[in-house]
Structure formats: C-alpha cells, structure tokens
Write a protein that holds these residues in place. Structure first.
Motif, PDB file in Angstrom:
ATOM      1  N   TRP A 150       1.107  -1.370  -0.299  1.00 33.05           N
ATOM      2  CA  TRP A 150      -0.075  -0.192  -0.049  1.00 33.05           C
ATOM      3  C   TRP A 150       1.008   0.953   0.250  1.00 33.05           C
ATOM      4  CZ3 TRP A 150      -4.251  -0.927   4.285  1.00 33.05           C
ATOM      5  CH2 TRP A 150      -5.057  -2.243   3.911  1.00 33.05           C
ATOM      6  N   THR A 151       2.044   1.027   0.419  1.00 36.86           N
ATOM      7  CA  THR A 151       3.290   3.016   0.916  1.00 36.86           C
ATOM      8  C   THR A 151       3.307   2.793  -0.543  1.00 36.86           C
ATOM      9  OG1 THR A 151       4.600   1.555   2.015  1.00 36.86           O
ATOM     10  CG2 THR A 151       2.598   2.561   3.293  1.00 36.86           C
ATOM     11  N   ALA A 152       3.816   1.781  -1.390  1.00 36.85           N
ATOM     12  CA  ALA A 152       4.652   2.158  -2.550  1.00 36.85           C
ATOM     13  C   ALA A 152       3.871   1.988  -3.523  1.00 36.85           C
ATOM     14  CB  ALA A 152       4.771   0.472  -2.794  1.00 36.85           C
ATOM     15  N   ALA A 153       2.621   1.722  -3.466  1.00 33.74           N
ATOM     16  CA  ALA A 153       1.523   2.154  -4.375  1.00 33.74           C
ATOM     17  C   ALA A 153       1.560   3.891  -3.679  1.00 33.74           C
ATOM     18  CB  ALA A 153       0.468   1.731  -4.715  1.00 33.74           C
ATOM     19  N   TYR A 154       1.157   4.235  -2.615  1.00 33.95           N
ATOM     20  CA  TYR A 154       1.121   5.754  -2.696  1.00 33.95           C
ATOM     21  C   TYR A 154       2.047   6.394  -3.392  1.00 33.95           C
ATOM     22  CZ  TYR A 154       0.840   9.710  -0.572  1.00 33.95           C
ATOM     23  OH  TYR A 154       0.880  11.431   0.067  1.00 33.95           O
ATOM     24  N   ASP A 191       0.343  18.668  15.494  1.00 31.96           N
ATOM     25  CA  ASP A 191       0.334  18.705  13.779  1.00 31.96           C
ATOM     26  C   ASP A 191       1.387  19.038  13.897  1.00 31.96           C
ATOM     27  OD1 ASP A 191       0.946  18.364  10.945  1.00 31.96           O
ATOM     28  OD2 ASP A 191       0.095  20.778  10.683  1.00 31.96           O
ATOM     29  N   ARG A 192       2.467  20.282  13.380  1.00 31.67           N
ATOM     30  CA  ARG A 192       3.844  20.125  13.762  1.00 31.67           C
ATOM     31  C   ARG A 192       4.828  18.418  13.210  1.00 31.67           C
ATOM     32  NH1 ARG A 192       1.926  24.369  10.941  1.00 31.67           N
ATOM     33  NH2 ARG A 192       1.913  25.847  11.944  1.00 31.67           N
ATOM     34  N   SER A 193       4.128  18.680  12.677  1.00 24.94           N
ATOM     35  CA  SER A 193       4.873  16.832  12.684  1.00 24.94           C
ATOM     36  C   SER A 193       5.971  16.640  11.555  1.00 24.94           C
ATOM     37  CB  SER A 193       4.028  15.358  12.210  1.00 24.94           C
ATOM     38  OG  SER A 193       3.731  15.879  10.914  1.00 24.94           O
ATOM     39  N   HIS A 194       7.171  15.908  12.296  1.00 25.30           N
ATOM     40  CA  HIS A 194       8.273  16.099  11.498  1.00 25.30           C
ATOM     41  C   HIS A 194       7.446  14.834  10.004  1.00 25.30           C
ATOM     42  CE1 HIS A 194      10.738  17.063  14.692  1.00 25.30           C
ATOM     43  NE2 HIS A 194      10.042  17.003  15.152  1.00 25.30           N
ATOM     44  N   PRO A 195       8.231  15.653   8.744  1.00 29.11           N
ATOM     45  CA  PRO A 195       7.774  14.911   7.545  1.00 29.11           C
ATOM     46  C   PRO A 195       8.334  13.654   7.227  1.00 29.11           C
ATOM     47  CG  PRO A 195       8.123  16.954   7.288  1.00 29.11           C
ATOM     48  CD  PRO A 195       7.779  16.484   8.286  1.00 29.11           C
ATOM     49  N   CYS A 196       8.518  13.034   6.251  1.00 25.71           N
ATOM     50  CA  CYS A 196       9.086  12.134   6.070  1.00 25.71           C
ATOM     51  C   CYS A 196       9.181  12.778   4.314  1.00 25.71           C
ATOM     52  CB  CYS A 196       9.223  11.065   5.944  1.00 25.71           C
ATOM     53  SG  CYS A 196      10.030   9.621   4.552  1.00 25.71           S
ATOM     54  N   PRO A 197       9.973  12.962   3.481  1.00 24.70           N
ATOM     55  CA  PRO A 197      11.454  13.646   4.099  1.00 24.70           C
ATOM     56  C   PRO A 197      11.031  14.861   4.514  1.00 24.70           C
ATOM     57  CG  PRO A 197      10.743  13.966   1.385  1.00 24.70           C
ATOM     58  CD  PRO A 197       9.718  13.084   1.517  1.00 24.70           C
ATOM     59  N   ASN A 198      11.739  14.695   5.150  1.00 27.02           N
ATOM     60  CA  ASN A 198      13.588  14.492   6.271  1.00 27.02           C
ATOM     61  C   ASN A 198      13.620  12.966   7.337  1.00 27.02           C
ATOM     62  OD1 ASN A 198      14.139  16.470   3.915  1.00 27.02           O
ATOM     63  ND2 ASN A 198      13.847  18.300   5.273  1.00 27.02           N
ATOM     64  N   ALA A 199      12.150  13.527   7.900  1.00 26.29           N
ATOM     65  CA  ALA A 199      12.384  12.165   8.717  1.00 26.29           C
ATOM     66  C   ALA A 199      12.274  10.971   8.655  1.00 26.29           C
ATOM     67  CB  ALA A 199      12.597  12.771  10.410  1.00 26.29           C
ATOM     68  N   CYS A 200      13.118  10.220   8.131  1.00 30.05           N
ATOM     69  CA  CYS A 200      12.868   9.067   7.569  1.00 30.05           C
ATOM     70  C   CYS A 200      13.827   7.141   8.750  1.00 30.05           C
ATOM     71  CB  CYS A 200      12.681   9.042   5.559  1.00 30.05           C
ATOM     72  SG  CYS A 200      11.944  10.203   5.431  1.00 30.05           S
ATOM     73  N   ASP A 201      12.932   6.832   7.700  1.00 29.64           N
ATOM     74  CA  ASP A 201      13.737   5.176   8.255  1.00 29.64           C
ATOM     75  C   ASP A 201      13.864   4.563   7.266  1.00 29.64           C
ATOM     76  OD1 ASP A 201      15.010   3.397   8.545  1.00 29.64           O
ATOM     77  OD2 ASP A 201      12.962   2.763  10.146  1.00 29.64           O
ATOM     78  N   SER A 202      15.317   5.426   6.229  1.00 29.25           N
ATOM     79  CA  SER A 202      15.282   4.764   4.630  1.00 29.25           C
ATOM     80  C   SER A 202      15.500   2.984   4.679  1.00 29.25           C
ATOM     81  CB  SER A 202      16.478   5.821   4.419  1.00 29.25           C
ATOM     82  OG  SER A 202      17.761   5.202   4.926  1.00 29.25           O
ATOM     83  N   THR A 203      15.442   2.596   5.661  1.00 29.74           N
ATOM     84  CA  THR A 203      15.859   0.928   6.089  1.00 29.74           C
ATOM     85  C   THR A 203      14.537   0.657   6.098  1.00 29.74           C
ATOM     86  OG1 THR A 203      16.621   0.961   8.074  1.00 29.74           O
ATOM     87  CG2 THR A 203      18.267   1.636   6.888  1.00 29.74           C
ATOM     88  N   SER A 204      13.011   1.461   6.032  1.00 35.18           N
ATOM     89  CA  SER A 204      12.276   0.472   6.860  1.00 35.18           C
ATOM     90  C   SER A 204      11.607  -0.375   5.356  1.00 35.18           C
ATOM     91  CB  SER A 204      11.164   1.333   6.355  1.00 35.18           C
ATOM     92  OG  SER A 204       9.916   1.042   7.109  1.00 35.18           O
ATOM     93  N   PRO A 205      11.029  -1.089   5.377  1.00 33.17           N
ATOM     94  CA  PRO A 205       9.995  -1.389   4.224  1.00 33.17           C
ATOM     95  C   PRO A 205       9.054  -0.757   3.572  1.00 33.17           C
ATOM     96  CG  PRO A 205       9.903  -3.113   5.959  1.00 33.17           C
ATOM     97  CD  PRO A 205      10.646  -2.247   6.412  1.00 33.17           C
ATOM     98  N   LEU A 206       8.307  -0.384   4.514  1.00 28.41           N
ATOM     99  CA  LEU A 206       7.652   1.378   4.156  1.00 28.41           C
ATOM    100  C   LEU A 206       7.774   2.180   3.271  1.00 28.41           C
ATOM    101  CD1 LEU A 206       5.746   0.846   7.430  1.00 28.41           C
ATOM    102  CD2 LEU A 206       5.190  -0.461   5.671  1.00 28.41           C
ATOM    103  N   TYR A 207       9.518   2.248   3.404  1.00 28.93           N
ATOM    104  CA  TYR A 207      10.589   3.865   2.484  1.00 28.93           C
ATOM    105  C   TYR A 207       9.932   3.595   1.583  1.00 28.93           C
ATOM    106  CZ  TYR A 207      13.666   7.120   2.254  1.00 28.93           C
ATOM    107  OH  TYR A 207      13.738   8.267   1.342  1.00 28.93           O
TER     108      TYR A 207
END
Length: 102
Positions: free
Chosen positions: A19-23, A86-102
């Motif tokens: 689902w995240t890949a499709a998005y 709100d004022r969350s930390h969005p990805c990108p920049n606050a990301c886990d690039s090792t996650s399969p959801l990324y």
C-alpha cells in the motif's frame, strides 16, 4: 453507532509495504509519512472519554500536506476543544530509509 476503542485493524507487513509503495508510485514527490511523538499523542489519548484519534488531511499555509490529529470520544465526536496536533516531522527529511515502508 458508537466507538469502542478497538476500531482499526492490524495489517500484515506485506499489505503495508504494498500500500505504501502504491502511494509513493502515484505520488512520487509527496510527503511519505508523518512522525508524531508519544508525549504529544498521549495528550490526546489521555483526554476524558477519548476512544482514539482521528487524522484529518490538511494543507498548511505553505501548501504542504499535513495530518491534523484530534481525539475522538466514544460517541464518535471530535474532542477539538483540548489538544489538536500537527507540526509533525514529515518524511522526507525525518525518514527511516531502511524500512520496507519507505
């Protein structure tokens, strides 16, 4: 209908990954995710009669996609007079690039 506090379902990693890949495929330049800290989330969940959290899609003053979080009581009503996040930390920049959801 009233909320019980048990709404939503646990999904498999395979579904979440697909689902995240499709998005990401449909929205290659969009924000991928938002991080909200536990302390702030608990401010919502600790409200009297809070059954859970509702996330509203939003566009901020800089045209960036956001999620606005609000507590919801057992009668399905937003608890908007107390804590709204709100004022969350969005990805990108606050990301886990090792996650399969990324």
């Amino acid at each position: 209908m009233a909320f019980t506090g048990n709404e939503s379902e646990i999904i498999s990693l395979a579904d979440a990954t697909a689902w995240t890949a499709a998005y990401r495929s449909a929205n290659p330049t969009s924000v991928k995710a938002h991080f909200f800290g536990k302390t702030q989330l608990m401010k919502i969940l600790d409200q009297d009669d809070c059954a859970g959290i509702r996330a509203y899609y939003a566009i901020d003053d800089e045209d960036a996609k956001q999620l606005v979080l609000v507590g919801v009581n057992f009668l399905e009503k937003d608890q908007y007079t107390e804590t709204i996040l709100d004022r969350s930390h969005p990805c990108p920049n606050a990301c886990d690039s090792t996650s399969p959801l990324y």
